[in-house]
Motif scaffolding. Sequence first.
Motif, PDB file in Angstrom:
ATOM      1  N   GLU A  54     -10.295   9.426  41.888  1.00 53.20           N
ATOM      2  CA  GLU A  54     -11.422  10.310  41.603  1.00 53.20           C
ATOM      3  C   GLU A  54     -11.758  10.336  40.116  1.00 53.20           C
ATOM      4  O   GLU A  54     -12.800  10.846  39.717  1.00 53.20           O
ATOM      5  CB  GLU A  54     -11.134  11.718  42.127  1.00 53.20           C
ATOM      6  CG  GLU A  54     -11.050  11.766  43.645  1.00 53.20           C
ATOM      7  CD  GLU A  54     -10.906  13.175  44.176  1.00 53.20           C
ATOM      8  OE1 GLU A  54     -11.109  14.135  43.404  1.00 53.20           O
ATOM      9  OE2 GLU A  54     -10.598  13.336  45.371  1.00 53.20           O
ATOM     10  N   CYS A  55     -10.864   9.785  39.311  1.00 56.65           N
ATOM     11  CA  CYS A  55     -11.117   9.611  37.879  1.00 56.65           C
ATOM     12  C   CYS A  55     -11.518   8.165  37.623  1.00 56.65           C
ATOM     13  O   CYS A  55     -12.613   7.883  37.164  1.00 56.65           O
ATOM     14  CB  CYS A  55      -9.872   9.984  37.082  1.00 56.65           C
ATOM     15  SG  CYS A  55      -9.941   9.569  35.318  1.00 56.65           S
ATOM     16  N   ASN A  56     -10.593   7.233  37.920  1.00 58.97           N
ATOM     17  CA  ASN A  56     -10.837   5.793  37.781  1.00 58.97           C
ATOM     18  C   ASN A  56     -11.295   5.397  36.384  1.00 58.97           C
ATOM     19  O   ASN A  56     -11.999   4.402  36.191  1.00 58.97           O
ATOM     20  CB  ASN A  56     -11.853   5.299  38.813  1.00 58.97           C
ATOM     21  CG  ASN A  56     -11.627   3.844  39.181  1.00 58.97           C
ATOM     22  OD1 ASN A  56     -10.495   3.437  39.425  1.00 58.97           O
ATOM     23  ND2 ASN A  56     -12.684   3.065  39.227  1.00 58.97           N
ATOM     24  N   CYS A 113      -4.232  13.897  36.190  1.00 57.36           N
ATOM     25  CA  CYS A 113      -4.411  12.764  37.107  1.00 57.36           C
ATOM     26  C   CYS A 113      -3.079  12.323  37.707  1.00 57.36           C
ATOM     27  O   CYS A 113      -3.014  11.884  38.862  1.00 57.36           O
ATOM     28  CB  CYS A 113      -5.089  11.599  36.398  1.00 57.36           C
ATOM     29  SG  CYS A 113      -6.861  11.835  36.115  1.00 57.36           S
ATOM     30  N   GLN A 140     -15.794   3.576  51.942  1.00 59.53           N
ATOM     31  CA  GLN A 140     -15.885   4.755  52.780  1.00 59.53           C
ATOM     32  C   GLN A 140     -16.399   4.363  54.156  1.00 59.53           C
ATOM     33  O   GLN A 140     -17.264   3.494  54.278  1.00 59.53           O
ATOM     34  CB  GLN A 140     -16.836   5.787  52.144  1.00 59.53           C
ATOM     35  CG  GLN A 140     -16.304   6.405  50.859  1.00 59.53           C
ATOM     36  CD  GLN A 140     -15.082   7.261  51.092  1.00 59.53           C
ATOM     37  OE1 GLN A 140     -15.026   8.012  52.061  1.00 59.53           O
ATOM     38  NE2 GLN A 140     -14.100   7.145  50.212  1.00 59.53           N
ATOM     39  N   ASN A 181      -5.674   7.646  39.450  1.00 61.29           N
ATOM     40  CA  ASN A 181      -6.371   8.676  40.224  1.00 61.29           C
ATOM     41  C   ASN A 181      -7.749   8.130  40.603  1.00 61.29           C
ATOM     42  O   ASN A 181      -8.604   7.961  39.736  1.00 61.29           O
ATOM     43  CB  ASN A 181      -6.508   9.949  39.399  1.00 61.29           C
ATOM     44  CG  ASN A 181      -7.374  11.004  40.083  1.00 61.29           C
ATOM     45  OD1 ASN A 181      -7.772  10.862  41.244  1.00 61.29           O
ATOM     46  ND2 ASN A 181      -7.669  12.065  39.358  1.00 61.29           N
ATOM     47  N   LYS A 210     -17.449  12.730  52.795  1.00 61.03           N
ATOM     48  CA  LYS A 210     -16.244  12.485  52.012  1.00 61.03           C
ATOM     49  C   LYS A 210     -14.986  13.004  52.703  1.00 61.03           C
ATOM     50  O   LYS A 210     -13.883  12.605  52.381  1.00 61.03           O
ATOM     51  CB  LYS A 210     -16.388  13.112  50.616  1.00 61.03           C
ATOM     52  CG  LYS A 210     -17.411  12.406  49.749  1.00 61.03           C
ATOM     53  CD  LYS A 210     -17.457  13.001  48.374  1.00 61.03           C
ATOM     54  CE  LYS A 210     -18.449  12.258  47.487  1.00 61.03           C
ATOM     55  NZ  LYS A 210     -18.529  12.830  46.145  1.00 61.03           N
ATOM     56  N   ARG A 242      -4.241  12.228  45.525  1.00 58.15           N
ATOM     57  CA  ARG A 242      -4.718  10.916  45.973  1.00 58.15           C
ATOM     58  C   ARG A 242      -4.307   9.786  45.026  1.00 58.15           C
ATOM     59  O   ARG A 242      -4.794   8.671  45.147  1.00 58.15           O
ATOM     60  CB  ARG A 242      -6.245  10.928  46.125  1.00 58.15           C
ATOM     61  CG  ARG A 242      -6.761  11.785  47.280  1.00 58.15           C
ATOM     62  CD  ARG A 242      -8.252  11.604  47.451  1.00 58.15           C
ATOM     63  NE  ARG A 242      -8.581  10.207  47.736  1.00 58.15           N
ATOM     64  CZ  ARG A 242      -9.727   9.631  47.389  1.00 58.15           C
ATOM     65  NH1 ARG A 242     -10.640  10.310  46.716  1.00 58.15           N
ATOM     66  NH2 ARG A 242      -9.960   8.369  47.701  1.00 58.15           N
ATOM     67  N   HIS A 280      -2.366  14.245  40.780  1.00 58.20           N
ATOM     68  CA  HIS A 280      -3.424  14.309  41.784  1.00 58.20           C
ATOM     69  C   HIS A 280      -2.908  13.817  43.136  1.00 58.20           C
ATOM     70  O   HIS A 280      -2.204  12.795  43.201  1.00 58.20           O
ATOM     71  CB  HIS A 280      -4.615  13.452  41.341  1.00 58.20           C
ATOM     72  CG  HIS A 280      -5.870  13.718  42.107  1.00 58.20           C
ATOM     73  ND1 HIS A 280      -6.115  13.167  43.341  1.00 58.20           N
ATOM     74  CD2 HIS A 280      -6.938  14.509  41.825  1.00 58.20           C
ATOM     75  CE1 HIS A 280      -7.286  13.586  43.782  1.00 58.20           C
ATOM     76  NE2 HIS A 280      -7.796  14.396  42.884  1.00 58.20           N
TER      77      HIS A 280
END
Length: 318
Positions: A262-264, A285, A305, A260, A311, A290, A288
């Motif tokens: 957004e966690c990483n 996760c 990005q 995930n 975002k 993504r 999730h």
Amino acid sequence: MEKYNTLLYYCYSTIADAEQFAADHLNFCKSLGLTGRIIVAEEGLNGTVSGTAEACRQYMDTVHADPRFAGIDFKVDEVDTPSFVKMHVRYKSEIVHSGLRNPEIIDPKSKTGKHLNPKEFMEMKDRDDVVVLDVRSNYEHNLGKFKNAITLDIENFRDFPAMINELAQYKDKKILTYCTGGIKCEKASALLLHEGFPEVYQLHGGIIKYGKEAGGKDFEGKCYVFDGRLSVDVNSVNPVVISKCLNCGTITDKMINCANPECNEHFTQCDACGEAMEGCCSDACKTHPRKRVYDGTGYYVKVPQPVNTDKKGLKLQY
């Protein structure tokens, strides 16, 4: 089969126009066909680069020819494939983020702990009047650390200054600091000296150099590295595995990043749980939207990005 090298290095040395230097250095690295990640700041350089042995030799020779960087101690690993996919050179305010930018408090160019070579460190570390201090983050020392070392509950090195009070109990000891390659110890030891610790030392070249020159004796587990390898072996004398799978508790030394993005989270996970959890640290996760595709390695190339977008991908107005 062609062999490649991966270079780990840092240097505290004043760079007058660091932002322009970063742009020029990126072009230079690309001209050699290197991949890697380099941070440039007014205080110096911090990098890991990878490429053919010849390209790495040219890189080291050129960098050493600059008087500002003549003293760089490159740690060189032979690898089967390049350790990065792309080449990034970024300008930042610090080459290792501490949040302490007052040179009257921390200036690694003028005052740090006494540098110990690997043999000196090995000879001192087990003495009764010595405390060995790991200044790295949780996920790093959970994977591997020196036997009997003091570890700190920190997520990032910028949390280190807040831990000084917890270390006050060791002021009557000789403090031996260590980290991956030595860069964090430069600032950690400088801060300890500023806070009144009378005898502070640091492992010159860090864990990586200790593994190469002292066989890694008494380093338990593996060493986390900030490239596609994720971890490397250190101890060829008395190796053990100390890390456990986050999900089932099985002994494992496989380090991954959560799928995930957004966690990483950086964590250790056995192969069985890796397949079952699809490289994720939790069920949340795993579901999730993504979530990245888990290929068994747990290493993911960062997707930059778009410039001037938020975002959600919307163009920002100025």
